[in-house]
Structure formats: C-alpha cells, structure tokens
Design an enzyme around this catalytic site. Sequence first.
Site, PDB file in Angstrom:
ATOM      1  N   TYR A  89      46.375  34.302  13.136  1.00 30.32           N
ATOM      2  CA  TYR A  89      46.138  34.828  14.496  1.00 30.32           C
ATOM      3  C   TYR A  89      44.796  34.337  15.033  1.00 30.32           C
ATOM      4  O   TYR A  89      44.705  33.788  16.137  1.00 30.32           O
ATOM      5  CB  TYR A  89      46.174  36.358  14.490  1.00 30.32           C
ATOM      6  CG  TYR A  89      45.555  36.971  15.733  1.00 30.32           C
ATOM      7  CD1 TYR A  89      46.204  36.902  16.964  1.00 30.32           C
ATOM      8  CD2 TYR A  89      44.309  37.610  15.685  1.00 30.32           C
ATOM      9  CE1 TYR A  89      45.629  37.445  18.111  1.00 30.32           C
ATOM     10  CE2 TYR A  89      43.731  38.155  16.821  1.00 30.32           C
ATOM     11  CZ  TYR A  89      44.395  38.068  18.040  1.00 30.32           C
ATOM     12  OH  TYR A  89      43.818  38.589  19.175  1.00 30.32           O
ATOM     13  N   LYS A 130      43.976  31.843  18.279  1.00 34.17           N
ATOM     14  CA  LYS A 130      43.146  32.230  19.431  1.00 34.17           C
ATOM     15  C   LYS A 130      41.953  31.290  19.567  1.00 34.17           C
ATOM     16  O   LYS A 130      41.538  30.949  20.677  1.00 34.17           O
ATOM     17  CB  LYS A 130      42.667  33.685  19.290  1.00 34.17           C
ATOM     18  CG  LYS A 130      43.756  34.733  19.391  1.00 34.17           C
ATOM     19  CD  LYS A 130      44.435  34.803  20.758  1.00 34.17           C
ATOM     20  CE  LYS A 130      43.544  35.376  21.831  1.00 34.17           C
ATOM     21  NZ  LYS A 130      44.302  35.559  23.117  1.00 34.17           N
ATOM     22  N   THR A 136      39.248  37.055  21.498  1.00 33.23           N
ATOM     23  CA  THR A 136      38.948  38.045  20.466  1.00 33.23           C
ATOM     24  C   THR A 136      37.699  37.693  19.668  1.00 33.23           C
ATOM     25  O   THR A 136      37.358  36.513  19.535  1.00 33.23           O
ATOM     26  CB  THR A 136      40.152  38.138  19.502  1.00 33.23           C
ATOM     27  OG1 THR A 136      39.804  38.929  18.381  1.00 33.23           O
ATOM     28  CG2 THR A 136      40.579  36.764  18.981  1.00 33.23           C
ATOM     29  N   ASP A 137      37.085  38.705  19.090  1.00 31.59           N
ATOM     30  CA  ASP A 137      35.925  38.455  18.220  1.00 31.59           C
ATOM     31  C   ASP A 137      36.347  37.793  16.901  1.00 31.59           C
ATOM     32  O   ASP A 137      35.508  37.259  16.179  1.00 31.59           O
ATOM     33  CB  ASP A 137      35.153  39.753  17.939  1.00 31.59           C
ATOM     34  CG  ASP A 137      35.989  40.869  17.326  1.00 31.59           C
ATOM     35  OD1 ASP A 137      37.194  40.661  17.056  1.00 31.59           O
ATOM     36  OD2 ASP A 137      35.436  41.966  17.104  1.00 31.59           O
ATOM     37  N   GLU A 138      37.661  37.819  16.605  1.00 35.08           N
ATOM     38  CA  GLU A 138      38.109  37.292  15.302  1.00 35.08           C
ATOM     39  C   GLU A 138      37.915  35.785  15.190  1.00 35.08           C
ATOM     40  O   GLU A 138      37.964  35.239  14.091  1.00 35.08           O
ATOM     41  CB  GLU A 138      39.573  37.679  15.053  1.00 35.08           C
ATOM     42  CG  GLU A 138      39.761  39.179  15.093  1.00 35.08           C
ATOM     43  CD  GLU A 138      41.016  39.676  14.406  1.00 35.08           C
ATOM     44  OE1 GLU A 138      41.698  38.884  13.752  1.00 35.08           O
ATOM     45  OE2 GLU A 138      41.288  40.878  14.537  1.00 35.08           O
TER      46      GLU A 138
END
Length: 351
Positions: free
Chosen positions: A155, A159, A130-132
């Site tokens: 989260y 990741k 993810t970009d997060e």
Amino acid sequence: MRRVWVTGGAGFIGSHLVRWLVRHYPHWAIHTLDALTYAGHLANLEDLQGAPNHHFHQVNIADRAALEALWESVPPDWIFHLAAESHVDRSILSPLDFVHTNIVGTAVLLELARHRWTDKTDKLFYHVSTDEVYGSLGEEGYFTEETPYAPRSPYAASKAAADHLVRAYGHTYGLPYIISNCGNNYGPYQFPEKLIPLTIMNLIERQPIPVYGKGENMRDWIYVEDHVRAIIRLAEQAPRGRTYLISAQNVRRNREVVELLCDLYDALRGTKDSRRLIRFVQDRPGHDYRYALQPSSTLLDLGWQPEVDFHEGLRQTLEWYQTHQSWLNAVRTSAYHTYYQKQYAHRLSSS
Ligand code: NAD
Ligand code: DAU
C-alpha cells in the site's frame, strides 16, 4: 462557478470532503467519481440526496475511456484525488489491486489533466496521500516535508509511486498540484476493516477485539473533519507545486486506543468488562512501528488547527456507530465476512 471532481468521494474521507464542499460552496458544482468498490457506498452520501450542486458518477479511475467521456461532458477545474485501495492488510493479501488503482489509476488521471488543461489558470490537482510513504520511525522523531521516502508495505509503495508521479507531472509539464500526507483518520463512515471502527463494531457485538503483536505500535490520529478542513485550507490558499504534512500531533499506541474505546464504551453503556474482549494476535507482516508527523508550517501559518480532541472524537465516533448499526450491517457484505475470516479466524483461534 468552479467545477470540482472528488475521486473516491463515496469512501470514508472522500464522503466527508464531498459533504463539506457541497455544504460550504453551494455555487460550485461538486462531482463525485467512485467505482463503488467494497469500500465505497452511496449510503455514505445519502444525506446529500437532492443537493442541486452534487452529482455522482460511478466510474473506475483506471478506465481511461470512461474518464475521457466524463471530462468531455463535465470538465473539472479542480480535482481532489482520493480514490485508492486504502487498507494495508489487504495490500499484503492482494498487492496488484493496489498497483492498478493507486498507481495506474493516478497515472490515467494525470494524463487527462496534462492533455486537457491547456490553460492552467485556476486548475488544481490535489493528491491526498499518506504518512506511510516515509516508512517507519523508532521511539523518537517526526516525519517532515524533507524526510526521504521509504515505503515498506505494498500500500505505502503504491501511494509513494503515485506521489512521485504527481510531482513528476508538476516538474515536467507544469501541472498545478498539491500533495498532502496525513496520518490515521478516524470518524463516522469508516469501513470496519480499520482499527477504530473494527474495535467499535466488536465492542457493540461483544466479539473478540484483535490487536496485532503486543499493541505497542504507534499511529498519529486525526479526526476526519480536521483533515478535511486542512485539505480545504491548503487548496484555497497554499502555494502550488508543494507537499504539505497534516497532523493533529496525536501519537498513540494501538493498545491505548483500544483500551480507551473499551472504557468509553463501558462508561456509555454501564458495562465494566469490555477490556476482556481484547486479544493480542499474530502481528501484521512488516508492521511499521511508529508514525509521527510534524505538521507543515505553511498549514499552521494559514491558521489551521485541529479542533476535535481525541477523547471527544472517539466518543462521537462510538456514538455514531451505535446509532448507525444499519449502516454497519449494510456495508458488511458476504465478501466482507470472507475477508474477515481470512484475516482473523486463524489469528483469533491461536490467541
Ligand atoms: P476508503 O477505502 O474508505 O475509500 C476509497 C474510495 O475509493 C472508495 O469509495 C472506493 O470505492 C474508491 N475507489 C477505489 N478504487 C477505485 C477506482 N479504481 N476507481 C474509482 N474509485 C475507486 O479510503 P479512505 O480511508 O477514505 O482514504 C481516501 C484517500 O486518503 C486514499 O487515497 C488514502 O490513501 C488516503 N489516506 C487515508 C488515510 C486514512 O487514515 N484513512 C490517511 C491518509 C491518507
Ligand atoms: O497512516 C495513514 C494510514 O492509516 C492510511 O494511509 C491508510 O489508508 C489507513 O488504512 C491507515 O493505515 P494503518 O495500517 O495504520 O491503519 P489500520 O487501521 O489498519 O491499523 C492501525 C494500527 O492498528 C496498525 O498499527 C495496525 C493495528 N491493527 C489494525 C487492525 C485492522 C490491529 O492491531 N488490529 C487490527 O485488527
């Protein structure tokens, strides 16, 4: 014949990836591995029933013994790893579930691959991320492959840890891997906890639509099938041992997305007042302001481009949910209603 495992294949993105693989690669054996948590549903794969090249296994990726047994009987050549706890709000409520699946589960899979892939020819561990992991942007700029990791939610941190583990196994043990980091996906079969399906569900049911803060936060949206095509392109053609960013360069404020959905709904149903359902509610703790990704030049050089325009994608998604209300009812268990109350009751009552 190539044998492929897709972990999390009964979830939102995973089910689209499995469908794509089953339809486009009839000579490959596609194995879906999924624990069927609240977010995983066999209904997401029901159109594949009877497909001779698809097999489903209910298994938890953190259960090493179960995975060992599966590896013994159907050893994979490629693994697309998507199984995860994926919802930021839930990670704020229960971070340990995210540590367990996203970090420990990924580590268990990596350990198996390390020990079992003694011959690494044509092996691939593809981690969908993810970009997060890159944190939050201000008004300007983009994340690139070089942006340092700065995750800010449980989260995102889980990741990021998984990404680091995959990279470490590549560096230390020569594991052939690809990591791709993508922005916000939308489309059919997305669980109605995420912004777009939750908004559509509440539009259909004429319930208040909760928008965090003032709806100013921005996300980089992509139609799920565009994401899947990018994953396939990278798996087929991109150099191993690298990270790629996937983006349709479609950054929108949340308020704009919700208003667009309201207007699309009104246009489709002949109503006029959907925007009146919008409620600005208490913000998400630690809410990242803006995500925006520069897609990797390798991906663009390989000829990938997003094909689905945002308005058209939203329209198709809205129509899908309208014609699949039985799916919406089936996936909303009593646990979902409990979660919804916990997440929104106090917010909506004080909005
Ligand atoms: P999802 O929540 O819809 O699906 C996750 C799937 O994983 C479910 O089928 C669930 O049953 C399964 N699962 C969860 N824990 C498991 C476990 N311990 N063992 C086996 N299976 C388990 O998620 P999604 O939105 O489809 O996301 C898929 C992947 O893509 C995730 O890794 C997520 O981090 C990543 N991702 C998602 C987005 C997005 O916008 N949705 C964007 C970028 C990356
Ligand atoms: O950026 C990629 C990520 O996108 C993925 O890695 C995650 O798995 C996925 O869940 C998604 O995370 P977000 O937190 O961005 O998605 P969500 O749909 O929860 O929220 C999108 C935006 O909308 C975010 O700014 C929070 C806001 N929001 C969300 C919900 C659920 C609201 O305003 N109201 C809501 O009820």
